[in-house]
Design a protein around this motif. Structure first.
Motif, PDB file in Angstrom:
ATOM      1  N   GLY A  38       0.818  -1.214   0.000  1.00 14.23           N
ATOM      2  CA  GLY A  38       0.000   0.000   0.000  1.00 14.23           C
ATOM      3  C   GLY A  38       0.852   1.264   0.000  1.00 14.23           C
ATOM      4  N   ARG A  39       1.906   1.278   0.824  1.00 15.49           N
ATOM      5  CA  ARG A  39       2.802   2.444   0.851  1.00 15.49           C
ATOM      6  C   ARG A  39       3.507   2.619  -0.486  1.00 15.49           C
ATOM      7  N   LEU A  40       3.975   1.505  -1.060  1.00  8.36           N
ATOM      8  CA  LEU A  40       4.668   1.550  -2.339  1.00  8.36           C
ATOM      9  C   LEU A  40       3.717   2.004  -3.450  1.00  8.36           C
ATOM     10  N   ALA A  41       2.490   1.517  -3.425  1.00  5.27           N
ATOM     11  CA  ALA A  41       1.493   1.907  -4.433  1.00  5.27           C
ATOM     12  C   ALA A  41       1.193   3.406  -4.348  1.00  5.27           C
ATOM     13  N   ALA A  42       1.106   3.925  -3.126  1.00  2.00           N
ATOM     14  CA  ALA A  42       0.852   5.361  -2.962  1.00  2.00           C
ATOM     15  C   ALA A  42       2.015   6.178  -3.509  1.00  2.00           C
ATOM     16  N   ARG A  43       3.232   5.696  -3.273  1.00  2.73           N
ATOM     17  CA  ARG A  43       4.402   6.425  -3.756  1.00  2.73           C
ATOM     18  C   ARG A  43       4.514   6.340  -5.281  1.00  2.73           C
ATOM     19  N   MET A  44       4.205   5.164  -5.850  1.00  3.65           N
ATOM     20  CA  MET A  44       4.336   4.969  -7.289  1.00  3.65           C
ATOM     21  C   MET A  44       3.074   5.395  -8.042  1.00  3.65           C
ATOM     22  N   GLN A  45       1.998   5.639  -7.319  1.00  3.13           N
ATOM     23  CA  GLN A  45       0.710   6.037  -7.877  1.00  3.13           C
ATOM     24  C   GLN A  45       0.180   5.032  -8.905  1.00  3.13           C
ATOM     25  N   ARG A  46       0.286   3.762  -8.537  1.00  7.13           N
ATOM     26  CA  ARG A  46      -0.266   2.674  -9.349  1.00  7.13           C
ATOM     27  C   ARG A  46      -0.420   1.448  -8.450  1.00  7.13           C
ATOM     28  N   PRO A  47      -1.240   0.491  -8.855  1.00  3.83           N
ATOM     29  CA  PRO A  47      -1.374  -0.733  -8.059  1.00  3.83           C
ATOM     30  C   PRO A  47      -0.046  -1.486  -7.982  1.00  3.83           C
ATOM     31  N   VAL A  48       0.206  -2.124  -6.851  1.00  3.98           N
ATOM     32  CA  VAL A  48       1.444  -2.868  -6.624  1.00  3.98           C
ATOM     33  C   VAL A  48       1.080  -4.244  -6.078  1.00  3.98           C
ATOM     34  N   THR A  49       1.718  -5.280  -6.592  1.00 10.26           N
ATOM     35  CA  THR A  49       1.465  -6.641  -6.111  1.00 10.26           C
ATOM     36  C   THR A  49       2.317  -6.922  -4.872  1.00 10.26           C
ATOM     37  N   LEU A  50       1.952  -7.975  -4.152  1.00  9.15           N
ATOM     38  CA  LEU A  50       2.772  -8.387  -3.013  1.00  9.15           C
ATOM     39  C   LEU A  50       4.164  -8.792  -3.481  1.00  9.15           C
ATOM     40  N   ASP A  51       4.262  -9.402  -4.673  1.00  6.43           N
ATOM     41  CA  ASP A  51       5.579  -9.758  -5.227  1.00  6.43           C
ATOM     42  C   ASP A  51       6.462  -8.522  -5.346  1.00  6.43           C
ATOM     43  N   GLU A  52       5.891  -7.440  -5.879  1.00  5.12           N
ATOM     44  CA  GLU A  52       6.661  -6.196  -6.023  1.00  5.12           C
ATOM     45  C   GLU A  52       7.059  -5.636  -4.661  1.00  5.12           C
ATOM     46  N   ALA A  53       6.150  -5.722  -3.702  1.00  3.91           N
ATOM     47  CA  ALA A  53       6.438  -5.206  -2.363  1.00  3.91           C
ATOM     48  C   ALA A  53       7.588  -5.991  -1.723  1.00  3.91           C
ATOM     49  N   VAL A  54       7.577  -7.313  -1.881  1.00  9.08           N
ATOM     50  CA  VAL A  54       8.654  -8.135  -1.329  1.00  9.08           C
ATOM     51  C   VAL A  54       9.973  -7.797  -2.016  1.00  9.08           C
ATOM     52  N   SER A  55       9.963  -7.699  -3.343  1.00 10.63           N
ATOM     53  CA  SER A  55      11.185  -7.364  -4.079  1.00 10.63           C
ATOM     54  C   SER A  55      11.723  -6.004  -3.643  1.00 10.63           C
ATOM     55  N   HIS A  56      10.834  -5.036  -3.495  1.00 12.77           N
ATOM     56  CA  HIS A  56      11.250  -3.693  -3.070  1.00 12.77           C
ATOM     57  C   HIS A  56      11.842  -3.740  -1.667  1.00 12.77           C
ATOM     58  N   ARG A  57      11.200  -4.492  -0.783  1.00 17.72           N
ATOM     59  CA  ARG A  57      11.675  -4.611   0.606  1.00 17.72           C
ATOM     60  C   ARG A  57      13.058  -5.251   0.656  1.00 17.72           C
ATOM     61  N   LEU A  58      13.259  -6.299  -0.138  1.00 18.04           N
ATOM     62  CA  LEU A  58      14.567  -6.959  -0.165  1.00 18.04           C
ATOM     63  C   LEU A  58      15.639  -6.040  -0.736  1.00 18.04           C
ATOM     64  N   ARG A  59      15.299  -5.305  -1.789  1.00 19.33           N
ATOM     65  CA  ARG A  59      16.265  -4.363  -2.376  1.00 19.33           C
ATOM     66  C   ARG A  59      16.617  -3.262  -1.384  1.00 19.33           C
ATOM     67  N   SER A  60      15.617  -2.736  -0.688  1.00 19.55           N
ATOM     68  CA  SER A  60      15.843  -1.668   0.286  1.00 19.55           C
ATOM     69  C   SER A  60      16.739  -2.153   1.420  1.00 19.55           C
ATOM     70  N   ALA A  61      16.491  -3.358   1.899  1.00 21.34           N
ATOM     71  CA  ALA A  61      17.296  -3.908   2.992  1.00 21.34           C
ATOM     72  C   ALA A  61      18.726  -4.144   2.531  1.00 21.34           C
TER      73      ALA A  61
END
Length: 110
Positions: A38-61
């Motif tokens: 949800g946070r990522l979707a708000a920042r990107m202004q488009r729907p985001v899947t859980l797969d994308e959220a996990v990938s983003h979280r791993l990249r950020s870490a």
């Protein structure tokens, strides 16, 4: 038999790799991933899947760990408050996780 099978890996045109995994997660972790999506979707202004959220979280870490090598790497798992929750029946965990994802937690009707 307990054989280890390496999941298939696919090269993507953008230079990244794709690996399909099956994870068994507690509902609280699924809810945390939904909130991250949800946070990522708000920042990107488009729907985001859980797969994308996990990938983003791993990249950020990973980026944070490389940026600060003198400190211990940040935890990728859900916040510590999740582990301190009392055990609940799976159906109750699922309902509460879905409520958190939908933003309806605490707005229950009897």
């Amino acid at each position: 038999m307990n054989e280890r099978v390496t999941p298939p890996m696919h090269a993507l045109p953008d230079g990244e790799a794709e690996i399909a995994l099956v994870l068994h997660l507690p509902w609280e972790d699924v809810a945390a991933l939904g909130q991250e999506a949800g946070r990522l979707a708000a920042r990107m202004q488009r729907p985001v899947t859980l797969d994308e959220a996990v990938s983003h979280r791993l990249r950020s870490a990973r980026s944070a760990a490389h940026a600060k090598p003198a400190q211990s790497p940040p935890a990728v798992a859900a916040p510590a408050s999740v582990s301190s929750l009392p055990a609940r029946p799976p159906a109750e965990q699922a309902r509460q996780a879905i409520d958190r994802i939908n933003g309806t937690a605490g707005h229950e009707s009897a």
